[in-house]
Design a protein around this motif. Structure first.
Motif, short mmCIF file in Angstrom:
data_model
loop_
_atom_site.label_atom_id
_atom_site.label_comp_id
_atom_site.label_asym_id
_atom_site.label_seq_id
_atom_site.Cartn_x
_atom_site.Cartn_y
_atom_site.Cartn_z
N ALA A 292 0.82 -1.22 0.00
CA ALA A 292 0.00 0.00 0.00
C ALA A 292 0.85 1.26 0.00
O ALA A 292 0.44 2.29 -0.55
CB ALA A 292 -0.94 -0.01 1.20
N ALA A 293 2.03 1.18 0.62
CA ALA A 293 2.90 2.36 0.71
C ALA A 293 3.83 2.50 -0.50
O ALA A 293 4.57 3.48 -0.60
CB ALA A 293 3.73 2.30 1.99
N GLY A 294 3.82 1.52 -1.41
CA GLY A 294 4.59 1.67 -2.63
C GLY A 294 5.77 0.72 -2.80
O GLY A 294 6.54 0.86 -3.75
N VAL A 295 5.93 -0.24 -1.88
CA VAL A 295 6.99 -1.25 -2.03
C VAL A 295 6.29 -2.59 -2.27
O VAL A 295 5.90 -3.28 -1.33
CB VAL A 295 7.91 -1.32 -0.81
N ASP A 296 6.14 -2.95 -3.53
CA ASP A 296 5.33 -4.11 -3.93
C ASP A 296 6.20 -5.37 -3.88
O ASP A 296 6.62 -5.91 -4.91
CB ASP A 296 4.77 -3.89 -5.33
N PHE A 297 6.42 -5.87 -2.66
CA PHE A 297 7.33 -7.00 -2.48
C PHE A 297 6.98 -8.23 -3.31
O PHE A 297 7.87 -8.85 -3.89
CB PHE A 297 7.42 -7.37 -1.00
N PRO A 298 5.70 -8.65 -3.41
CA PRO A 298 5.42 -9.85 -4.20
C PRO A 298 5.83 -9.70 -5.67
O PRO A 298 6.44 -10.61 -6.24
CB PRO A 298 3.89 -10.01 -4.06
N TYR A 299 5.51 -8.55 -6.27
CA TYR A 299 5.85 -8.34 -7.67
C TYR A 299 7.37 -8.18 -7.85
O TYR A 299 7.95 -8.68 -8.82
CB TYR A 299 5.13 -7.12 -8.23
N LEU A 300 8.02 -7.50 -6.91
CA LEU A 300 9.47 -7.35 -6.97
C LEU A 300 10.16 -8.72 -6.86
O LEU A 300 11.13 -8.99 -7.58
CB LEU A 300 9.97 -6.44 -5.84
N LEU A 301 9.63 -9.57 -5.98
CA LEU A 301 10.19 -10.92 -5.83
C LEU A 301 10.02 -11.71 -7.13
O LEU A 301 10.94 -12.41 -7.56
CB LEU A 301 9.49 -11.65 -4.68
N TYR A 302 8.84 -11.60 -7.74
CA TYR A 302 8.60 -12.27 -9.02
C TYR A 302 9.58 -11.77 -10.08
O TYR A 302 10.19 -12.57 -10.81
CB TYR A 302 7.16 -12.01 -9.46
N PRO A 312 16.32 -1.50 -7.53
CA PRO A 312 16.10 -1.29 -6.08
C PRO A 312 14.97 -0.29 -5.80
O PRO A 312 14.77 0.67 -6.53
CB PRO A 312 17.44 -0.75 -5.59
N VAL A 313 14.25 -0.54 -4.71
CA VAL A 313 13.18 0.36 -4.24
C VAL A 313 13.44 0.65 -2.76
O VAL A 313 13.29 -0.22 -1.90
CB VAL A 313 11.79 -0.28 -4.40
N PHE A 314 13.84 1.89 -2.48
CA PHE A 314 14.13 2.28 -1.10
C PHE A 314 13.29 3.47 -0.65
O PHE A 314 13.39 3.91 0.50
CB PHE A 314 15.62 2.61 -0.93
N ASN A 315 12.46 4.00 -1.53
CA ASN A 315 11.60 5.13 -1.18
C ASN A 315 10.14 4.70 -1.23
O ASN A 315 9.75 3.89 -2.07
CB ASN A 315 11.82 6.30 -2.15
N TYR A 316 9.35 5.22 -0.32
CA TYR A 316 7.93 4.88 -0.25
C TYR A 316 7.18 5.98 0.49
O TYR A 316 7.79 6.92 1.04
CB TYR A 316 7.73 3.54 0.45
N LYS A 317 5.87 5.86 0.51
CA LYS A 317 5.01 6.89 1.10
C LYS A 317 4.89 6.71 2.61
O LYS A 317 4.60 5.61 3.09
CB LYS A 317 3.62 6.83 0.46
N MET A 318 5.13 7.77 3.36
CA MET A 318 5.03 7.74 4.82
C MET A 318 3.57 7.98 5.26
O MET A 318 2.80 8.62 4.57
CB MET A 318 5.92 8.81 5.45
N GLY A 319 3.24 7.44 6.43
CA GLY A 319 1.93 7.72 7.03
C GLY A 319 0.79 6.90 6.47
O GLY A 319 -0.37 7.18 6.78
N VAL A 320 1.08 5.88 5.66
CA VAL A 320 0.04 5.00 5.14
C VAL A 320 -0.32 3.96 6.20
O VAL A 320 0.57 3.32 6.78
CB VAL A 320 0.50 4.30 3.85
N LYS A 321 -1.61 3.79 6.45
CA LYS A 321 -2.08 2.80 7.43
C LYS A 321 -2.76 1.63 6.72
O LYS A 321 -3.42 1.83 5.70
CB LYS A 321 -3.09 3.42 8.41
N THR A 322 -2.61 0.44 7.30
CA THR A 322 -3.37 -0.72 6.83
C THR A 322 -3.91 -1.47 8.05
O THR A 322 -3.36 -1.40 9.15
CB THR A 322 -2.51 -1.69 6.00
#
Length: 386
Positions: A292-302, A312-322
């Motif tokens: 939700a915050a922008g680091v799509d681990f499943p797709y990155l792993l694929y 590499p993805v090291f930046n993402y959105k702060m303050g996102v709640k799930t």
């Protein structure tokens, strides 16, 4: 071409399936139950039932392998603990046919062993709570004298909060330790560890590594968990903590990690110092928080599995709640039993909608599996009560 995903009864399997499906990948889901919610996701193109991985591990492996040979999958992505560990153990059977983005079995089991974390901490000088690793039952009284209370008893190899207990005195520690060993039929080589209790908030640093090099890093803070005394998170928020992230990378580099993992921390409320609590060498329950915050681990792993590497993805959105809503209600009930001032908890819990609020299972574009989780969880609760 497509991907085979296991553990379709779990919320994180639904997150993985939606992630891959939304990126245009055909997903086949699988599980040991006939009515797993993820089967009914619009992103699950097909599904099948396999034997229970714990009750019949050989048949489980043979069933997965038979399906892999029959279909032209690009990758096999196990999700829950049991399936991940078994597939890692027999990875050599699958790799002639498709990609399996897992570390080797021995390294995965070492990372999962909370007793091994003490040795890792000594080797690379990372902060963990004061830990006692008993060699035999005769050491109980000696450890009881050394402990500062409250203290925590933990099984070495477990998931969620199974076998976790808090003790507040020497007598309670000895009694609860003996009870834990008896209840879980533990051998002398697999006795529970004992740790000092660290008061403070829980954090998780999630990561994707490619043969020892980081490809994605993401940090979240736990807002609620179930059980509230210490269990899987039910509500979280994206944040950052450079010191924790540095420690997590240090551990995973030391293990020459490959694939996904999450390092859990406690931030000591007395000293503001982070302590490593455990390593999850697999997909973690709050994986939707990162997506939700922008680091799509499943797709990155694929992508990493199929292409050999990923940007590499090291930046993402702060303050996102799930939130995992059904367990968040359980957490609320748990908290209200012990919370003297209930108003702040109720106010925080009652925010059901917002720009940066997402749900692990509920989705407007894929509604059916989210609704099915409620009767599924009620069924599991009924079996536990019985």
């Amino acid at each position: 071409m497509g991907v085979l995903v296991t553990s379709a009864h779990s919320a994180k399997s639904l997150v993985v399936t939606r992630s891959l499906g939304r990126n245009g990948i055909d997903v086949t889901t699988s599980d040991y139950t006939k009515l797993a919610p993820t089967y009914y996701s619009k992103y699950s193109k097909d599904h099948f039932v396999y034997p229970h991985p714990i009750e019949n591990s050989e048949s489980f492996i043979n069933c997965i392998l038979k399906n892999v040979k029959k279909n032209n999958y690009e990758a096999l992505i196990p999700v829950n603990s049991e399936e991940t560990y078994l597939i890692a153990k027999y990875k050599h059977k699958f790799t002639p046919y498709l990609k399996v983005p897992l570390h080797d079995y021995d390294s995965i089991m070492r990372a999962n062993d909370k007793g091994e974390l003490l040795k890792i901490a000594e080797d690379i000088d990372i902060p963990i709570p004061k830990t006692y690793n008993l060699n035999n039952m005769s050491e109980i009284k000696q450890v009881a004298e050394k402990l500062n209370y409250p203290a925590v008893i933990k099984l070495k190899n477990t998931k969620s909060s199974i076998g976790l207990s808090y003790v507040h005195s020497k007598e309670e520690f000895i009694s609860k330790y003996v009870e834990t060993v008896s209840n879980f039929h533990l051998s002398a080589s697999n006795l529970p560890i004992v740790q000092e209790y660290i008061p403070g908030d829980g954090y998780g640093v999630s990561a994707l590594f490619n043969c020892g090099d980081p490809r994605a890093i993401f940090t979240h803070k736990r807002l609620r968990e179930y059980p509230s005394s210490g269990g899987p998170s039910t509500c979280r928020i994206s944040t950052e903590h450079k010191e924790m992230e540095k420690i997590a990378v240090k551990i995973l580099k030391y293990l020459n990690w490959h694939g996904v993992a999450m390092v859990e921390f406690k931030l000591d409320s007395r000293t503001n110092k982070p302590y490593v609590i455990e390593i999850n060498p697999r997909f973690w329950g709050s994986v939707n928080q990162a997506v939700a915050a922008g680091v799509d681990f499943p797709y990155l792993l694929y992508q990493m599995a199929v292409d050999g590497d990923v940007k590499p993805v090291f930046n993402y959105k702060m303050g996102v709640k799930t939130r995992f809503l059904i367990n968040d209600f359980r957490s609320l009930s748990d908290i209200l039993k012990n919370e003297p001032n209930k108003i702040p908890t109720l106010m925080s819990f009652s925010h059901f909608f917002g720009k940066n609020l997402y749900y692990d299972t509920l989705s407007f574009d894929d509604p059916i599996p989210g609704m099915l989780f409620y009767p599924f969880e009620i069924k599991k609760l009924w079996h536990r009560l019985k």
